[in-house]
Design a protein around this motif. Structure first.
Motif, mmCIF file in Angstrom:
data_model
loop_
_atom_site.group_PDB
_atom_site.id
_atom_site.type_symbol
_atom_site.label_atom_id
_atom_site.label_comp_id
_atom_site.label_asym_id
_atom_site.label_seq_id
_atom_site.Cartn_x
_atom_site.Cartn_y
_atom_site.Cartn_z
ATOM 1 N N ALA A 173 1.238 -1.190 0.219
ATOM 2 C CA ALA A 173 -0.133 0.103 -0.417
ATOM 3 C C ALA A 173 0.782 0.784 0.242
ATOM 4 N N SER A 174 1.171 1.206 -1.319
ATOM 5 C CA SER A 174 2.436 3.024 -1.527
ATOM 6 C C SER A 174 2.289 3.416 -2.723
ATOM 7 N N ALA A 175 2.227 4.749 -3.399
ATOM 8 C CA ALA A 175 1.891 5.842 -3.861
ATOM 9 C C ALA A 175 3.240 4.871 -4.951
ATOM 10 N N VAL A 176 4.175 4.597 -4.441
ATOM 11 C CA VAL A 176 5.353 3.700 -5.905
ATOM 12 C C VAL A 176 5.140 3.033 -6.717
ATOM 13 N N PRO A 207 3.054 7.671 0.688
ATOM 14 C CA PRO A 207 1.327 8.009 0.900
ATOM 15 C C PRO A 207 0.731 7.963 -0.579
ATOM 16 N N PRO A 208 0.008 8.609 -1.393
ATOM 17 C CA PRO A 208 -0.976 7.356 -0.560
ATOM 18 C C PRO A 208 -1.207 5.786 -0.784
ATOM 19 N N PRO A 209 -1.709 4.804 -0.272
ATOM 20 C CA PRO A 209 -2.722 5.342 0.573
ATOM 21 C C PRO A 209 -1.685 6.284 2.153
ATOM 22 N N LEU A 210 -2.449 6.869 3.371
ATOM 23 C CA LEU A 210 -2.066 6.963 4.400
ATOM 24 C C LEU A 210 -2.199 6.055 4.966
#
Length: 402
Positions: A173-176, A207-210
């Motif tokens: 769960a990471s923007a990259v 993030p996102p997500p946070l």
């Protein structure tokens, strides 16, 4: 190997004069002898044990613990561009059980099982990546671009077919990885986990997500890996609200896992959290070919870092042995008992002045280090040592120097 399917040996094994650590087992003397049959099963535990036709390992006061279990590794060697061989992270480093954290998805899990898990000397289990291709070209070709990256039916089918070795669902769960897709992949992973009765291991990072929102979706038994990362927007010490959410998640049974890696562990974050009483439940390396020769090195060094930050010795041992075993649904109680499979690590705690770095490049000097001597897998005692790259060594994968 998995579930301690030991190869029968020609003779048994007798470990003499070792100090139990991490077993939380009442009645153990300060120093024990352990007799293991040729079939790999513990036959006797006590003092002054005598036996014929056995290999003898002299503990000489070293510690004996349940086998070190690394909850976050990448060992699908040849199947992804980031993975190392199991032997680079396993028994030769004192680790008896490895858990691959999402290297394979449903489309290529059969290869991880056939070519890595089954032939390995160590016990190996896996979190199945939510993305069908897994980490084939890690961070170059994302496994979570959009719904075309996920096949829910096949993921469920593969997890059921390989339920003996698949211990959960992995979601990064990471923007990259997922761009602006935010919480959708994690929600899908949680849904699949509920269908299968399996926990989710979630990678938190940029993030996102946070990180805040991720914690709100998790249940008891789910795992947050990279819990002490130092990334802006993802560090629990830069935001008091997030810190309190992490505390609450831990109280309700969400597992906080170190998952050191090449980019996901900060001395400052770990030190601050421990000072406030927030301990990781499990210690893991996130070993792969971009972290092996740079900031991580091995399990023993990672354990030593947590010790140096103020985590008590016994807590470090538990977080590296029985706690990760419990997280993957494997036996974790009374492991030093007659009739139990012999899966142990024999190690020393040495006085050193070893300079190490975290994932941000901050350096620290370790004055005590865990030094593995033997990995015990059944009646086989495998000589072990801590890994440390040579000074000036250039990493063949990332080009960096250590």
């Amino acid at each position: 190997m998995f579930d301690n399917r030991f190869k029968p040996q020609a003779q048994g094994l007798l470990i003499r004069n070792a100090r139990p650590a991490g077993f939380a087992q009442p009645g153990l003397p300060p120093s024990v002898d352990v007799l293991v049959g040729a079939d790999g099963i513990v036959r006797d535990v006590g003092t002054g044990i005598a036996a014929d036709d056995v290999r003898i390992v002299e503990g000489r006061g070293a510690f004996i613990s349940p086998g070190w279990t690394d909850l976050h590794t990448h060992v699908w060697y040849g199947g992804t561009d980031i993975s190392i061989r199991p032997e680079q992270a396993g028994a030769a480093r004192g680790v008896t059980t490895l858990v691959d954290a999402g290297s394979a998805g449903e489309a290529n899990f059969h290869g991880l099982r056939e070519f890595i898990i089954e032939p390995a000397r160590e016990n190996i289990y896996a979190y199945l990546n939510l993305g069908s291709i897994g980490l084939v070209a890690c961070n170059r070709v994302t496994e979570l671009q959009d719904m075309r990256s996920i096949d829910i039916d096949r993921t469920i089918a593969v997890a059921r077919e390989h339920r003996d070795v698949i211990v959960g669902i992995k979601v990064r769960a990471s923007a990259v990885i997922s761009g602006g897709w935010d919480l959708v992949p994690l929600k899908l992973g949680k849904k699949i986990g509920r269908i299968l009765g399996l926990p989710v291991m979630v990678h938190v990072g940029e993030p996102p997500p946070l990180y805040d929102d991720v914690l709100g979706l998790l249940s008891a038994g789910d795992i947050v890996t990279h819990c002490f990362n130092g990334k802006q927007g993802g560090s629990i010490i830069e935001d008091e609200d997030l810190y309190r959410l992490a505390e609450e998640a831990s109280r309700k049974g969400v597992i906080l896992d170190v998952g050191h890696g090449g980019a996901s562990f900060s001395f400052d974050v770990g030190r601050a959290a421990l000072a406030r009483g927030l301990k990781p439940n499990t210690i893991s390396t996130d070993l792969h070919n971009r972290s092996l020769d740079t900031s991580v090195w091995d399990m023993a060094t990672t354990m030593s870092k947590l010790l140096s930050l103020g985590m008590p010795f016994e807590d470090v041992v538990v977080a590296s042995t029985t706690a990760p075993r419990r997280a993957i649904g494997k036996p974790f109680e009374n492991l030093l008992g007659v009739g139990k499979p012999a899966e142990f690590t024999l190690f020393d705690l040495a006085h050193t002045d070893l300079v190490v770095v975290d994932s941000q490049g901050a350096s620290s000097t370790l004055h005590q280090t865990f030094e593995p001597r033997f990995a015990i897998l059944g009646a086989e005692a495998i000589a072990a040592s801590r890994y440390q790259p040579e000074a000036g060594h250039r990493c063949s994968h990332c080009g960096g120097q250590t």
